[in-house]
Design an enzyme around this catalytic site. Structure first.
Site, PDB file in Angstrom:
ATOM      1  N   ASP A  17      17.540  46.459 -40.235  1.00  0.00           N
ATOM      2  CA  ASP A  17      16.282  45.900 -40.766  1.00  0.00           C
ATOM      3  C   ASP A  17      15.055  46.672 -40.286  1.00  0.00           C
ATOM      4  O   ASP A  17      14.093  46.074 -39.785  1.00  0.00           O
ATOM      5  CB  ASP A  17      16.147  44.425 -40.368  1.00  0.00           C
ATOM      6  CG  ASP A  17      17.380  43.605 -40.674  1.00  0.00           C
ATOM      7  OD1 ASP A  17      18.006  43.855 -41.713  1.00  0.00           O
ATOM      8  OD2 ASP A  17      17.733  42.723 -39.868  1.00  0.00           O
ATOM      9  N   GLU A 189      15.096  39.078 -50.250  1.00  0.00           N
ATOM     10  CA  GLU A 189      14.583  38.889 -48.889  1.00  0.00           C
ATOM     11  C   GLU A 189      13.910  40.176 -48.433  1.00  0.00           C
ATOM     12  O   GLU A 189      13.723  41.115 -49.199  1.00  0.00           O
ATOM     13  CB  GLU A 189      15.748  38.514 -47.954  1.00  0.00           C
ATOM     14  CG  GLU A 189      16.889  39.491 -47.986  1.00  0.00           C
ATOM     15  CD  GLU A 189      18.139  39.010 -47.272  1.00  0.00           C
ATOM     16  OE1 GLU A 189      18.069  38.034 -46.521  1.00  0.00           O
ATOM     17  OE2 GLU A 189      19.198  39.633 -47.468  1.00  0.00           O
TER      18      GLU A 189
END
Length: 525
Positions: A17, A189
């Site tokens: 991420d 997301e």
């Protein structure tokens, strides 16, 4: 100049991420840490090719309290930004994901990347993967995230929301606005917003963080939308290319150099076999980005590349990390992390005995708090880890040694234990989805022992002197194997990666310490 090559992954091992940021001539990467301290791992580069670890930003309970957090809970998808002379770091501390969602989001700020970081500002808890966008056109700041939904029959992730953040008041104002529902890939997301040539570009992660993962780009003339998805499809994905070394390509963020070159930092995984298990977890890679004449970003072929032409910047390598840590520093080095609690002096110390790290025994793996595990990421498919252990147990509840660890249910421990009849011994314990097994032989010991673990892809071996245990199935230390569910409801998720570490347990509550020295991590060809 650099040699023109960014070699992926630039951050091997568990570094998912990525949020990439340039401030002046410096580049920073912030990655998820989940249940490991310090929260939010930071790296620094001058050329996008060479990176050095800075450790973690959230290094105290004041900043992050993960007591009782589930495996693969904790810090999800941080975002690093810069405005008003301050670094702004937003993150989620996931407390629950099984059925219901408890996803409180926080903001901390600091004048320097090395801190000190401010007390956390509580934001909303309506979703995870927060990011902050500072609009230089309006002077306003916006918090973005996905929105979660626990209700049966509803999609758990149902789009991207934005809410204005007042930097003077240090609080959210107004109501969240639905700005993007995503594409047919679903599971939208990881939002990040950028402004270029009068357009607002929204980069999201879609398709889940496994084989169908992708990064999607949409744009609008207004920060709150409506956003039009790129008609050419994903910015990057490996969904149709199981032959590529880098799989799971998706969640990421953009950065521009001073000369107007663009790059995309994203997560990826390297399975042991095509669509096999990823023992090293989700890693960080960087791709070159170009722009079409009509204003859409492109990565060559829309797929992840192992080697990429780097930017037109002077090369800036950093000193190599020593293979052996002799624990001569005042604190643990930035390569080390601790499980669910910070490395405070009441349980871990490099002062108590020069040249050693003393670790006081903590709770069992299932406690989800109070564990005494000091670990470092496994960053190579073939590597060895060794350490000398001095431990004097007097009870079967006391054990210490070196571990190959994924989460509380999946691990191997080459340990010094105790038997009421035979005294101290060395053997191997393993946990396979919570099923604990002792592997003989149990070798009697007296005094310091030099213990060793050897990882070779999906195979692990343990040794002490001439005695060897294994081979063991190291692929259980993977995201894919760690994930467990009950009728589609996740019991445990696997979002981290394999660690080597120093682990001490004392379930008597007495905190019996072990001393470790000469901890050596060595990649193998």
């Amino acid at each position: 100049m650099t040699d023109g090559s960014i070699r992926n992954p630039v951050l091997p091992g568990f570094h998912p991420d990525p949020s990439i940021l340039r401030v002046g001539d410096d580049y920073y990467l912030a990655t998820s840490t989940f249940e490991w301290y310090p929260g939010v791992r930071l790296h620094h580069s001058k050329d996008l090719v060479h990176w050095r670890p800075l450790g973690g930003a959230l290094d105290s309970v004041r900043l992050l309290d993960m007591t009782g957090n589930p495996d693969s809970g904790g810090v999800w998808a941080p975002c690093l930004s810069y405005v008003d002379g301050l670094f702004h770091l937003v993150f989620t501390d996931v407390k629950s994901y099984s059925g219901f969602w408890d996803t409180p989001n926080y903001l901390v700020t600091a004048p320097s990347i090395e801190g000190p970081w401010s007390a956390p500002v509580a934001l909303h808890a309506q979703g995870f993967d927060p990011s902050m966008f500072h609009d230089d056109a309006t002077g306003q700041s916006w918090l973005l995230s996905n929105r979660t939904d626990w209700r049966p029959g509803h999609a758990w992730a149902n789009g991207i929301i934005a809410q204005r953040y007042d930097r003077d008041l240090r609080q959210l104002v107004g109501d969240p606005v639905d700005v993007y529902t995503g594409t047919a890939a679903g599971m939208t997301e990881g939002p990040h917003v950028y402004r270029r040539d009068g357009w607002y570009y929204l980069v999201t992660a879609e398709g889940g963080t496994e084989w169908f993962h992708q990064a999607t780009v949409a744009r609008s003339r207004d920060v709150l939308g409506p956003y039009e998805s790129d008609p050419a499809g994903p910015l990057i994905t490996a969904v149709h290319r199981p032959d590529l070394m880098l799989q799971k390509a998706g969640h990421g963020s953009l950065v521009e150099t001073p000369d107007g070159e663009w790059f995309f930092a994203h997560l990826a995984g390297r399975p042991l076999s095509p669509r096999g298990r990823c023992v090293l977890g989700r890693e960080t890679a960087i791709q070159r980005v170009t722009w079409t004449d009509d204003g859409w970003p492109r990565i060559d072929g829309g797929v992840p590349h192992d080697v990429v032409d780097g930017p037109a910047l002077p090369a800036h390598p950093w000193p190599d990390e020593p293979e052996t840590d002799d624990f001569t520093g005042a604190l643990l080095g930035p390569q080390w992390s601790t499980l669910r609690r910070p490395a405070t002096s009441n349980w871990v110390s490099t002062h108590a005995r020069p040249g050693h790290v003393r670790i006081h025994g903590g709770r069992s793996p299932g406690a989800l708090s109070g564990e005494s595990l000091v670990g470092r990421r496994v960053q190579h498919a073939r590597a060895t880890f060794e350490a000398t252990v001095e431990f004097a147990p007097v009870h079967f509840q006391q054990l210490a040694g070196i571990t190959a660890y994924y989460n509380s249910r999946n691990w191997f421990l080459l340990r010094v234990g105790y038997d009421e009849t035979d005294g101290p011994f060395v053997d191997v314990l393993s946990s396979d989805r919570g099923r604990v097994t002792a592997h003989g032989p149990a070798v009697p010991v007296d005094g310091p022992v030099r213990l060793r673990l050897d990882l070779d892809g999906g195979v692990l071996r343990a040794s002490y002197g001439d005695v060897e245990w294994g081979p063991f199935d190291a692929s259980i230390l993977s995201d894919e194997y760690a994930q467990e569910s009950d009728n589609g409801v996740p019991r445990a998720w696997g979002f981290t990666g394999a660690f080597f570490g120093l682990w001490v347990q004392d379930m008597t509550g007495g905190g019996l310490p072990a001393d470790f020295s000469a901890a050596t991590y060595k990649p193998q060809p």
